[in-house]
Design a protein around this motif. Structure first.
Motif, PDB file in Angstrom:
ATOM      1  N   THR A 167       5.224  10.488   4.560  1.00  0.00           N
ATOM      2  CA  THR A 167       5.142   9.714   5.593  1.00  0.00           C
ATOM      3  C   THR A 167       4.135   8.681   5.324  1.00  0.00           C
ATOM      4  O   THR A 167       3.343   8.647   4.162  1.00  0.00           O
ATOM      5  CB  THR A 167       4.307  10.281   6.789  1.00  0.00           C
ATOM      6  N   VAL A 168       4.019   7.461   5.995  1.00  0.00           N
ATOM      7  CA  VAL A 168       3.120   6.448   5.782  1.00  0.00           C
ATOM      8  C   VAL A 168       1.795   6.729   5.813  1.00  0.00           C
ATOM      9  O   VAL A 168       0.784   6.461   4.971  1.00  0.00           O
ATOM     10  CB  VAL A 168       3.433   5.318   6.826  1.00  0.00           C
ATOM     11  N   GLU A 169       1.354   7.705   6.739  1.00  0.00           N
ATOM     12  CA  GLU A 169       0.039   8.256   6.783  1.00  0.00           C
ATOM     13  C   GLU A 169      -0.345   9.064   5.589  1.00  0.00           C
ATOM     14  O   GLU A 169      -1.434   9.114   5.138  1.00  0.00           O
ATOM     15  CB  GLU A 169      -0.078   9.255   7.973  1.00  0.00           C
ATOM     16  N   GLN A 170       0.608   9.804   5.072  1.00  0.00           N
ATOM     17  CA  GLN A 170       0.448  10.742   3.805  1.00  0.00           C
ATOM     18  C   GLN A 170       0.086   9.693   2.485  1.00  0.00           C
ATOM     19  O   GLN A 170      -0.679   9.936   1.847  1.00  0.00           O
ATOM     20  CB  GLN A 170       1.594  11.597   3.653  1.00  0.00           C
ATOM     21  N   ALA A 171       1.068   8.683   2.570  1.00  0.00           N
ATOM     22  CA  ALA A 171       1.061   7.705   1.574  1.00  0.00           C
ATOM     23  C   ALA A 171      -0.379   7.210   1.424  1.00  0.00           C
ATOM     24  O   ALA A 171      -0.988   6.858   0.545  1.00  0.00           O
ATOM     25  CB  ALA A 171       2.132   6.635   1.604  1.00  0.00           C
ATOM     26  N   LEU A 211      -3.345   7.023  -1.471  1.00  0.00           N
ATOM     27  CA  LEU A 211      -3.957   6.098  -1.990  1.00  0.00           C
ATOM     28  C   LEU A 211      -5.294   5.719  -1.363  1.00  0.00           C
ATOM     29  O   LEU A 211      -5.916   4.887  -1.957  1.00  0.00           O
ATOM     30  CB  LEU A 211      -3.123   4.783  -1.540  1.00  0.00           C
ATOM     31  N   ALA A 212      -5.927   6.639  -0.563  1.00  0.00           N
ATOM     32  CA  ALA A 212      -7.064   6.458  -0.015  1.00  0.00           C
ATOM     33  C   ALA A 212      -7.239   4.963   0.602  1.00  0.00           C
ATOM     34  O   ALA A 212      -8.305   4.307   0.306  1.00  0.00           O
ATOM     35  CB  ALA A 212      -8.212   6.706  -1.011  1.00  0.00           C
ATOM     36  N   VAL A 213      -6.494   4.507   1.407  1.00  0.00           N
ATOM     37  CA  VAL A 213      -6.197   3.320   2.128  1.00  0.00           C
ATOM     38  C   VAL A 213      -6.243   3.666   3.651  1.00  0.00           C
ATOM     39  O   VAL A 213      -5.473   4.756   3.868  1.00  0.00           O
ATOM     40  CB  VAL A 213      -5.449   2.248   1.588  1.00  0.00           C
ATOM     41  N   SER A 214      -6.392   2.707   4.444  1.00  0.00           N
ATOM     42  CA  SER A 214      -5.881   3.084   5.897  1.00  0.00           C
ATOM     43  C   SER A 214      -4.525   2.901   5.981  1.00  0.00           C
ATOM     44  O   SER A 214      -3.773   2.303   5.364  1.00  0.00           O
ATOM     45  CB  SER A 214      -6.878   1.846   6.703  1.00  0.00           C
ATOM     46  N   ARG A 215      -4.130   3.387   7.287  1.00  0.00           N
ATOM     47  CA  ARG A 215      -2.738   3.149   7.616  1.00  0.00           C
ATOM     48  C   ARG A 215      -2.191   1.937   7.773  1.00  0.00           C
ATOM     49  O   ARG A 215      -1.052   1.445   7.174  1.00  0.00           O
ATOM     50  CB  ARG A 215      -2.574   4.118   8.890  1.00  0.00           C
ATOM     51  N   THR A 216      -3.143   0.866   8.465  1.00  0.00           N
ATOM     52  CA  THR A 216      -2.893  -0.306   8.408  1.00  0.00           C
ATOM     53  C   THR A 216      -2.671  -1.104   7.125  1.00  0.00           C
ATOM     54  O   THR A 216      -1.996  -1.867   6.952  1.00  0.00           O
ATOM     55  CB  THR A 216      -3.938  -1.309   9.099  1.00  0.00           C
ATOM     56  N   THR A 217      -3.553  -0.757   6.223  1.00  0.00           N
ATOM     57  CA  THR A 217      -3.285  -1.374   4.632  1.00  0.00           C
ATOM     58  C   THR A 217      -2.264  -0.771   4.031  1.00  0.00           C
ATOM     59  O   THR A 217      -1.329  -1.593   3.420  1.00  0.00           O
ATOM     60  CB  THR A 217      -4.607  -1.073   3.958  1.00  0.00           C
ATOM     61  N   MET A 218      -1.734   0.224   4.237  1.00  0.00           N
ATOM     62  CA  MET A 218      -0.483   1.047   3.764  1.00  0.00           C
ATOM     63  C   MET A 218       0.742   0.264   4.471  1.00  0.00           C
ATOM     64  O   MET A 218       1.774  -0.136   3.753  1.00  0.00           O
ATOM     65  CB  MET A 218      -0.612   2.418   4.069  1.00  0.00           C
ATOM     66  N   PHE A 219       0.707  -0.099   5.789  1.00  0.00           N
ATOM     67  CA  PHE A 219       1.946  -0.892   6.382  1.00  0.00           C
ATOM     68  C   PHE A 219       1.992  -2.366   5.858  1.00  0.00           C
ATOM     69  O   PHE A 219       2.919  -2.794   5.631  1.00  0.00           O
ATOM     70  CB  PHE A 219       1.575  -0.642   7.813  1.00  0.00           C
TER      71      PHE A 219
END
Length: 83
Positions: free
Chosen positions: A29-33, A37-45
């Motif tokens: 999931t985006v949250e797991q990704a 990566l040790a980044v926020s959900r917003t950064t992942m998106f």
């Protein structure tokens, strides 16, 4: 994976540990990704929107292939000069 005494407890533990029925999960999931990566959900998106990290839709759910996260980290390391 179903434990008769504990029902779906074992499967729930696998899901939260990043393990699937046959080993490490291949789609996250985006949250797991983001956690990986040790980044926020917003950064992942933002990484996904900028097409820096590829993702796919599975039905209505966005998933990130685990190998794409590994490739992204390898690119970061290469760009940094192999630190």
């Amino acid at each position: 994976m179903l434990n008769a005494e504990h029902g779906y407890l074992h499967m729930a533990t696998e899901a939260s540990s990043g393990q699937g029925p046959s080993g490490p999960r291949r789609m996250l999931t985006v949250e797991q990704a983001a956690d990986w990566l040790a980044v926020s959900r917003t950064t992942m998106f933002a990484l996904i929107k900028a097409e820096v990290v590829p993702s796919v839709l599975v039905g209505r759910h966005r998933r990130v292939p685990a190998n794409e996260l590994t490739a992204y980290v390898e690119r970061l390391i290469a760009e940094a000069g192999g630190c």
